[in-house]
Design a protein around this motif. Structure first.
Motif, PDB file in Angstrom:
ATOM      1  N   GLN A 641      -5.839   2.173   1.809  1.00 24.90           N
ATOM      2  CA  GLN A 641      -5.254   2.174   0.682  1.00 24.90           C
ATOM      3  C   GLN A 641      -4.882   0.546   0.482  1.00 24.90           C
ATOM      4  O   GLN A 641      -5.077   0.170  -0.887  1.00 24.90           O
ATOM      5  CB  GLN A 641      -3.813   3.156   0.496  1.00 24.90           C
ATOM      6  CG  GLN A 641      -3.284   2.706  -0.907  1.00 24.90           C
ATOM      7  CD  GLN A 641      -2.187   4.039  -0.986  1.00 24.90           C
ATOM      8  OE1 GLN A 641      -1.956   4.645   0.035  1.00 24.90           O
ATOM      9  NE2 GLN A 641      -1.133   3.487  -1.897  1.00 24.90           N
ATOM     10  N   LEU A 642      -4.176  -0.104   1.455  1.00 25.93           N
ATOM     11  CA  LEU A 642      -3.831  -1.545   1.112  1.00 25.93           C
ATOM     12  C   LEU A 642      -4.821  -2.287   0.875  1.00 25.93           C
ATOM     13  O   LEU A 642      -4.728  -3.131  -0.247  1.00 25.93           O
ATOM     14  CB  LEU A 642      -3.037  -1.927   2.372  1.00 25.93           C
ATOM     15  CG  LEU A 642      -2.745  -3.360   2.567  1.00 25.93           C
ATOM     16  CD1 LEU A 642      -1.727  -3.734   1.680  1.00 25.93           C
ATOM     17  CD2 LEU A 642      -2.615  -3.741   4.061  1.00 25.93           C
ATOM     18  N   VAL A 643      -6.055  -2.153   1.404  1.00 26.04           N
ATOM     19  CA  VAL A 643      -7.236  -2.860   1.248  1.00 26.04           C
ATOM     20  C   VAL A 643      -7.973  -2.845  -0.004  1.00 26.04           C
ATOM     21  O   VAL A 643      -8.217  -3.557  -1.159  1.00 26.04           O
ATOM     22  CB  VAL A 643      -8.282  -2.835   2.290  1.00 26.04           C
ATOM     23  CG1 VAL A 643      -9.535  -3.407   2.223  1.00 26.04           C
ATOM     24  CG2 VAL A 643      -7.852  -3.274   3.637  1.00 26.04           C
ATOM     25  N   GLU A 644      -8.046  -1.337  -0.250  1.00 24.91           N
ATOM     26  CA  GLU A 644      -8.738  -1.041  -1.696  1.00 24.91           C
ATOM     27  C   GLU A 644      -8.100  -1.072  -2.939  1.00 24.91           C
ATOM     28  O   GLU A 644      -8.424  -1.344  -4.155  1.00 24.91           O
ATOM     29  CB  GLU A 644      -9.251   0.353  -1.335  1.00 24.91           C
ATOM     30  CG  GLU A 644     -10.193   0.614  -0.384  1.00 24.91           C
ATOM     31  CD  GLU A 644     -10.685   2.101  -0.102  1.00 24.91           C
ATOM     32  OE1 GLU A 644     -10.204   2.665  -0.769  1.00 24.91           O
ATOM     33  OE2 GLU A 644     -11.617   2.296   1.011  1.00 24.91           O
ATOM     34  N   GLY A 646      -4.391  -2.598  -3.080  1.00 26.85           N
ATOM     35  CA  GLY A 646      -3.499  -3.525  -3.108  1.00 26.85           C
ATOM     36  C   GLY A 646      -1.993  -3.193  -2.617  1.00 26.85           C
ATOM     37  O   GLY A 646      -1.765  -1.833  -2.523  1.00 26.85           O
ATOM     38  N   PRO A 647      -1.291  -4.009  -1.971  1.00 28.88           N
ATOM     39  CA  PRO A 647       0.142  -3.721  -1.242  1.00 28.88           C
ATOM     40  C   PRO A 647       0.850  -3.192  -2.561  1.00 28.88           C
ATOM     41  O   PRO A 647       2.045  -2.521  -2.144  1.00 28.88           O
ATOM     42  CB  PRO A 647       0.433  -5.027  -0.869  1.00 28.88           C
ATOM     43  CG  PRO A 647      -0.251  -6.214  -1.633  1.00 28.88           C
ATOM     44  CD  PRO A 647      -1.392  -5.587  -2.017  1.00 28.88           C
ATOM     45  N   GLU A 648       0.729  -3.519  -3.655  1.00 29.60           N
ATOM     46  CA  GLU A 648       1.941  -2.952  -4.569  1.00 29.60           C
ATOM     47  C   GLU A 648       1.703  -1.537  -4.729  1.00 29.60           C
ATOM     48  O   GLU A 648       2.732  -0.893  -5.405  1.00 29.60           O
ATOM     49  CB  GLU A 648       1.484  -3.535  -5.937  1.00 29.60           C
ATOM     50  CG  GLU A 648      -0.009  -3.402  -6.637  1.00 29.60           C
ATOM     51  CD  GLU A 648      -1.002  -4.326  -6.235  1.00 29.60           C
ATOM     52  OE1 GLU A 648      -2.050  -4.016  -6.486  1.00 29.60           O
ATOM     53  OE2 GLU A 648      -0.719  -5.249  -5.417  1.00 29.60           O
ATOM     54  N   THR A 649       0.981  -0.807  -4.304  1.00 33.38           N
ATOM     55  CA  THR A 649       0.751   0.558  -4.342  1.00 33.38           C
ATOM     56  C   THR A 649       1.475   1.364  -3.193  1.00 33.38           C
ATOM     57  O   THR A 649       1.271   2.539  -3.364  1.00 33.38           O
ATOM     58  CB  THR A 649      -0.969   0.893  -4.371  1.00 33.38           C
ATOM     59  OG1 THR A 649      -1.526   0.805  -3.258  1.00 33.38           O
ATOM     60  CG2 THR A 649      -1.745   0.484  -5.576  1.00 33.38           C
ATOM     61  N   THR A 670      -4.124 -10.002  10.763  1.00 32.08           N
ATOM     62  CA  THR A 670      -5.510 -10.580  11.011  1.00 32.08           C
ATOM     63  C   THR A 670      -6.147 -10.504   9.352  1.00 32.08           C
ATOM     64  O   THR A 670      -6.797 -11.525   8.899  1.00 32.08           O
ATOM     65  CB  THR A 670      -6.324  -9.647  12.045  1.00 32.08           C
ATOM     66  OG1 THR A 670      -5.967 -10.023  13.114  1.00 32.08           O
ATOM     67  CG2 THR A 670      -7.772 -10.432  11.753  1.00 32.08           C
ATOM     68  N   LEU A 671      -5.713  -9.541   8.827  1.00 29.74           N
ATOM     69  CA  LEU A 671      -6.241  -9.264   7.240  1.00 29.74           C
ATOM     70  C   LEU A 671      -5.841 -10.304   6.599  1.00 29.74           C
ATOM     71  O   LEU A 671      -6.488 -10.972   5.596  1.00 29.74           O
ATOM     72  CB  LEU A 671      -5.918  -7.847   6.867  1.00 29.74           C
ATOM     73  CG  LEU A 671      -6.247  -7.524   5.511  1.00 29.74           C
ATOM     74  CD1 LEU A 671      -7.976  -7.502   5.210  1.00 29.74           C
ATOM     75  CD2 LEU A 671      -5.886  -6.167   4.998  1.00 29.74           C
ATOM     76  N   ALA A 672      -4.459 -10.696   6.625  1.00 36.41           N
ATOM     77  CA  ALA A 672      -3.699 -11.483   5.778  1.00 36.41           C
ATOM     78  C   ALA A 672      -4.120 -12.964   6.062  1.00 36.41           C
ATOM     79  O   ALA A 672      -4.050 -13.793   4.973  1.00 36.41           O
ATOM     80  CB  ALA A 672      -1.916 -11.424   5.948  1.00 36.41           C
TER      81      ALA A 672
END
Length: 679
Positions: A641-644, A646-649, A670-672
């Motif tokens: 969910q974060l990747v697809e 965004g963190p605001e969700t 690693t992602l950030a």
């Protein structure tokens, strides 16, 4: 078992007899005056209710008045020889005795890390300067739920340890679940580490205490092994907004006589305010385990205002609880606006009203019940005043509609209706005198006893004008707070509970929208009440104008007083000055230096997952355990969910779950890092 008290029973009995006699006589005198103002042919139902309400209110007012008056006399004649600071020691440390160890504990919950750790650094540095820091260790007990704040707290803690070589003496812990709020946080500390320490000094997130004060509190506990708790009186500092500076000035000038008066008649049976106090840990852990009250909130569930109850439990176990009214170097901060002040009052109101059921608990002494009742009355008095005003207006309307009868029976001369204007005016003047005379006592004390302190308040002219302006301001805000607190009490009686959100501490000006949403209803109430009273009872309207003015002008009063610019302008004029502003104590200077340094040191990625140092530190502090399969799948779903999307969700709780697992944390880092993202 507690060591027997060095405080003889006779002084306590004499002092409380004098105090309670003065309060009782004042209450009966006021009751006599208001009763004589009513008609002689019997009390009407509304007059009977008015008499009952006024009795309760004048009892509360006279309690405060005589506390302040006794405190004024105590300070005028050189202080109290029976205070904890002046009592001869019961014990002296033996050369071979184990040195005492004291834990300084600060529970925090979603607070600004910059302010919290700047204050802790100032306290620790001030303690180091005393040369006696070896007996102290510092605990930051975090219940923070916000994930970003959590990461920043850890980074600030590590920097604090590095700066003061505090590894092994400065500790940080974040609870997985904040069970029972602050009291549960303290209880968790006691279970884990309490047996390592003789004393615990409890701080709030905005607390500030000098090293000399910390050392002095420990010395007092060492000298009096019969004492379980010593409460220091914290003074408000560091305020910028006009609202907070007025309250800060009032507390700095008036609080001395109230704390001295309270200490005079309470002696070893004083109360606990929840912070800026030292506690002997063994009796606290043995006697102060708090039960969960039956039923649901607000009257059931976890005990919110735990401090009053803990003090009562210590007293009932035979231990002494003292208010060290003459102990300086203890500070706190205030809410910056009227709205923030009311929000804090809402939480405190629920905590104090919860004590209603505890007043009748078995095993409590009279003084413990009195403390609980006083806490309840500090909020219950507002709806009582509101009810008193409403019934007074109704009674005035009834009287205005009653036609006087001049001739009745066999009388050949007219019988003129009696006027009670003199009696009612006397009642009003006596009530106002008891409310405002303590301000005069404080001024007299300042003018006659402490010329240096007078200069620190701005001199005779400025401090006099400050008192006048503060009195007018209190008249304008009192009706607003009366409605707020009445609403709070009614909602609590309707069993509507409230959370315990973090307090807004930074100065911020209120917009018209914010002020209108908060005070629009109060303004309408003021306009409606004014119109009704002016149309139906014009004579009552003019007596009612101070209350009406406060409600009608609530919006501009709240907006203007929230201004930091006006607060600083008043300071430049020398108004509402306090000694801590005129010449800042060392620990406050250190706080300001630390805050400036923190603002300069702020950098991109600091305290965030993208920062390698932050990520490594956070991973090292996480408990090492394998999550269950179900939780593992949930974490994977949150990552997708974060990747697809965004963190605001993600909610704050979901973000916290992601950084609570070491493997997921490293994937996040690693992602950030690969994407150059800072959230």
């Amino acid at each position: 078992m507690a060591v027997h008290s060095s405080m003889p029973r006779r002084p306590r009995l004499f002092r409380r007899t004098v105090f309670l006699t003065l309060v009782t006589l004042t209450t009966f005198a006021a009751m006599f005056m208001i009763t004589s103002a009513f008609q002689q042919n019997g009390l009407t139902p509304q007059e009977l209710v008015l008499l009952l309400l006024y009795t309760l209110l004048i009892l509360w007012i006279s309690t405060s008045f005589w506390t302040a008056t006794i405190g004024f006399l105590v300070l005028l004649f050189g202080g109290d020889s029976q205070s904890i600071s002046r009592l001869p020691p019961l014990a002296s440390p033996e050369p071979e005795a184990t040195p005492s160890r004291t834990a300084i504990v600060m529970p925090i919950y979603n607070e600004d890390p910059h302010r919290v750790f700047s204050g802790l650094a100032a306290i620790w540095q001030s303690l180091l300067e005393t040369g006696r820091s070896e007996g102290f260790e510092l605990f930051i007990l975090s219940d923070t739920r916000d994930p970003e704040t959590w990461l920043q707290e850890e980074t600030h803690w590590y920097r604090l340890c590095e700066e003061f070589d505090g590894h092994g003496r400065i500790f940080y812990r974040n609870r997985e679940k904040n069970v029972a709020r602050k009291s549960g946080n303290i209880e968790d500390f006691c279970h884990r580490w309490g047996n390592r320490y003789r004393y615990m000094i409890v701080l709030d997130a905005d607390s500030l205490m000098s090293g000399e004060t910390l050392v002095r509190m420990v010395d007092l506990m060492e000298a009096h092994p019969n004492v379980a708790l010593i409460q220091s009186p914290p003074l408000p500092v560091n305020q910028k907004s006009l609202f907070a500076r007025i309250l800060q000035f009032a507390s700095s000038l008036y609080s001395d006589i109230f704390t001295a008066g309270s200490s005079y008649w309470q002696l070893a049976d004083s109360n606990y305010w929840g912070h800026n106090a030292i506690i002997r840990l063994q009796p606290f852990m043995k006697h102060c385990g708090l039960p969960k009250l039956p039923g649901r909130e607000p009257f059931g569930g976890e005990i919110l205002s735990h401090d009053f109850v803990e003090a009562a439990l210590l007293r009932e176990a035979g231990w002494e609880v003292w208010l060290a009214y003459d102990l300086s170097g203890s500070y706190e901060e205030l809410p910056p606006t009227l709205i923030d002040y009311a929000k804090r009052d809402r939480r405190w109101c629920q905590g104090n009203m919860q004590h209603v059921r505890m007043v009748f608990a078995r095993g409590l002494s009279g003084i413990s019940r009195l403390h609980l009742v006083m806490g309840i009355m500090s909020y219950l008095s507002s709806p009582l005043w509101l009810l008193f005003l409403l019934i007074t207006g109704f009674d005035a309307y009834i009287r205005s509609q009653t036609l006087p009868v001049y001739f009745f029976g066999d009388n050949i001369f007219p019988v003129w209706p009696e006027s009670y204007a003199v009696e009612m005016t006397t009642v009003l003047l006596v009530t106002l005198a008891m409310l405002f005379l303590p301000k005069l006592w404080s001024l007299i004390l300042l003018f006659t006893r402490n010329r240096r302190k007078l200069k620190a308040f701005g001199g005779v002219v400025r401090v006099t004008f400050s008192v006048l302006f503060e009195s007018v301001f209190s008249i304008f805000t009192a009706p607003v707070l009366m409605l707020y607190q009445s609403k709070f009490v009614i909602s609590i009686l309707a069993r509507k509970s409230v959370g315990w959100p973090p307090q807004q501490r930074d100065a911020h000006g209120l917009s018209f929208k914010e002020a209108f949403l908060a005070h629009g209803g109060q303004t309408l109430v003021g306009l409606a009440a004014g119109a009704v009273s002016y149309y139906y009872v014009p004579s009552f309207f003019w007596w009612f104008t101070p209350v009406l003015a406060g409600l009608v002008f609530a919006i501009p009063t709240s907006m203007i007083s929230s201004s930091a610019g006006l607060g600083l302008f008043a300071r430049r004029l020398g108004l509402f000055l306090t000694p801590e502003e005129s010449r800042a104590p060392r620990v406050i200077e250190l706080l300001h230096q630390n805050l400036e340094r923190e603002s300069r040191a702020e950098e991109s990625g600091y305290g965030k997952v993208v920062d390698p140092a932050t990520c490594a530190l956070h991973a090292a502090l996480l408990p090492q355990r394998l999550p269950k399969k179900r939780l593992r799948h949930q974490l994977h779903a949150l990552m997708y969910q974060l990747v697809e999307e965004g963190p605001e969700t993600l909610s704050s709780a979901e973000k916290r779950s992601l950084i609570s697992d070491p493997d997921t944390l490293m994937r996040l880092h690693t992602l950030a890092w690969s994407r150059g993202e800072t959230h």
